[in-house]
Design an enzyme around this catalytic site. Structure first.
Site, PDB file in Angstrom:
ATOM      1  CG  ASN A 183      -2.076   0.847   1.231  1.00  9.79           C
ATOM      2  OD1 ASN A 183      -2.700   1.040   2.270  1.00  9.79           O
ATOM      3  ND2 ASN A 183      -2.438   1.406   0.090  1.00  9.79           N
TER       4      ASN A 183
ATOM      5  CG  ASN B 277      -8.148   8.109  -0.772  1.00  9.48           C
ATOM      6  OD1 ASN B 277      -7.263   7.566  -0.126  1.00  9.48           O
ATOM      7  ND2 ASN B 277      -9.395   8.201  -0.344  1.00  9.48           N
TER       8      ASN B 277
ATOM      9  CB  CYS C 285      -4.424   5.947   5.505  1.00  7.52           C
ATOM     10  SG  CYS C 285      -3.642   4.609   4.588  1.00  7.52           S
TER      11      CYS C 285
ATOM     12  CG  ASN D 284     -11.177   4.675   7.681  1.00  7.65           C
ATOM     13  OD1 ASN D 284     -11.245   3.937   8.655  1.00  7.65           O
ATOM     14  ND2 ASN D 284     -10.239   4.513   6.770  1.00  7.65           N
TER      15      ASN D 284
ATOM     16  CG  HIS E 127     -13.355  -0.139   7.518  1.00  5.28           C
ATOM     17  ND1 HIS E 127     -12.422  -0.422   6.555  1.00  5.28           N
ATOM     18  CD2 HIS E 127     -12.845   0.889   8.244  1.00  5.28           C
ATOM     19  CE1 HIS E 127     -11.383   0.378   6.694  1.00  5.28           C
ATOM     20  NE2 HIS E 127     -11.619   1.183   7.706  1.00  5.28           N
TER      21      HIS E 127
ATOM     22  CG  ASN F  82     -12.398   2.067   3.295  1.00 10.79           C
ATOM     23  OD1 ASN F  82     -11.606   2.350   2.408  1.00 10.79           O
ATOM     24  ND2 ASN F  82     -12.721   2.950   4.244  1.00 10.79           N
TER      25      ASN F  82
ATOM     26  CD  GLU G 197      -7.210   1.122   1.059  1.00 13.72           C
ATOM     27  OE1 GLU G 197      -7.322   2.249   1.604  1.00 13.72           O
ATOM     28  OE2 GLU G 197      -6.113   0.550   0.913  1.00 13.72           O
ATOM     29  NE  ARG G 198     -14.031   6.695   2.390  1.00 12.28           N
ATOM     30  CZ  ARG G 198     -14.248   7.472   3.460  1.00 12.28           C
ATOM     31  NH1 ARG G 198     -15.456   7.930   3.709  1.00 12.28           N
ATOM     32  NH2 ARG G 198     -13.261   7.752   4.284  1.00 12.28           N
TER      33      ARG G 198
ATOM     34  CB  CYS H 120      -6.863  -1.617   3.727  1.00 13.66           C
ATOM     35  SG  CYS H 120      -7.893  -0.363   4.522  1.00 13.66           S
ATOM     36  N   GLY H 121      -4.641  -0.942   6.393  1.00 20.66           N
ATOM     37  CA  GLY H 121      -4.432  -1.095   7.832  1.00 20.66           C
ATOM     38  C   GLY H 121      -5.697  -0.919   8.639  1.00 20.66           C
ATOM     39  CB  THR H 122      -8.366   1.687   8.761  1.00 17.48           C
ATOM     40  OG1 THR H 122      -8.547   1.791   7.343  1.00 17.48           O
ATOM     41  CG2 THR H 122      -7.527   2.849   9.260  1.00 17.48           C
ATOM     42  N   GLY H 123      -8.620  -1.320   7.547  1.00 18.10           N
ATOM     43  CA  GLY H 123      -9.475  -2.435   7.169  1.00 18.10           C
ATOM     44  C   GLY H 123      -9.147  -3.698   7.930  1.00 18.10           C
TER      45      GLY H 123
END
Length: 281
Positions: free
Chosen positions: A13, A66, A75, A163, A165, A196, A214-215, A223-226
């Site tokens: 990423n 983005n 992110c 964010n 998900h 996302n 990812e959005r 995707c870390g937050t994902g």
């Protein structure tokens, strides 16, 4: 205008990092970020990250554009890259831990000295209004809630890590037609700020496989937050333990959803790719 940049990646990423510490306004516009992120006509990246002056007692602030020019709240892979970037900028005066202001709140990454960064990602938000989503009443959680996408009903759990998900558990992540179904989730009307989307395969209770749309960026290698949201969703649905390895196409992240303080901790690499200068049109 010519700018200096450094490119980093977290499990593939990838991000363009810009030293913006002398001004609170990003020196690159969202339109220019689209140009920079183009893999054929620019540098190529999933996003542009700015290291800005701190505010409200933080060391620094973080903003992101983005690859489509939109601005996400946070992110996970990006903030690890930012922490490594700041450490490299500061040299001998570098800290091992930073307090970083983001649009999702204060995030605290800690450099572990082994090429990895551990990040306190905070407490996940679970109420539908916080995501936001209309899949449930505003003051209720959307857990294993049916959602029809592409003529198929998916069981979706919604989590915000600052964010939005939408997480769904599947038998085989490799079989998901991500290119076609990802945009349908992202732009579904039940997600007023888009979302996302993570497709998760449970290998073991402590090991998950994940693919992500990812959005604002589309298919990415990580995707870390994902990954954080996926473990939270896995705990809420009884699919996984609180400490998990999450395997993404670009590599693995270690995620812990602490039972003690209900915060999520993410550990993974942040690697320098190259530095350079580019003239913006």
């Amino acid at each position: 205008m010519e700018i200096e940049f450094t490119k980093y990646h977290g499990l593939g990423n990838d991000f363009i990092l810009i030293d913006n510490r002398t001004d609170r306004k990003p020196m690159v516009t969202s339109e220019q970020a689209i140009q920079l992120c183009s893999r054929h006509f620019g540098i190529g990246a999933d996003g542009v990250i700015f290291a800005l002056p701190g505010q409200d007692g933080t060391d620094y602030s973080m903003r992101i554009f983005n690859s489509d020019g939109s601005e996400p709240e946070m992110c996970g892979n990006g903030i690890r890259c930012l922490a490594q970037f700041l450490s490299d900028l500061e040299g001998d005066n570098a800290k091992t831990q930073y307090r970083i202001h983001t649009l999702a709140g204060v995030i605290i990454p800690k450099l572990e000295g082994n090429g990895k960064v551990r990040v306190d990602m905070g407490i996940p938000l679970l109420m539908a209004a916080q995501i936001p989503t209309t899949l449930a009443a505003a003051d209720e959680k959307a857990i294993n809630t049916p959602l029809e996408v592409a003529l198929q009903v998916w069981q979706v759990t919604c989590v915000s890590m600052g964010n939005p998900h939408a997480i769904t558990f599947v038998e085989d992540v490799a079989a998901i037609p991500l290119e076609t179904i990802g945009p349908l989730f992202e732009h579904h009307p039940v997600f007023p700020q888009r979302t996302n989307t993570e497709f998760i395969q449970v290998v073991r209770r402590d090991y998950l496989k994940m693919r992500v749309w990812e959005r604002g960026a589309g298919i990415t290698l990580a995707c870390g937050t994902g990954a954080c949201a996926a473990v939270v969703a896995g705990v809420l649905t009884g699919n996984c333990d609180r400490a998990c390895t999450v395997e993404l196409p670009g590599g693995c992240l270690e995620i812990e959803f602490s039972e003690v303080d209900q915060r999520v901790y993410m550990t993974g690499p942040a690697e320098l790719v190259f530095t350079g200068n580019i003239s913006l049109i």
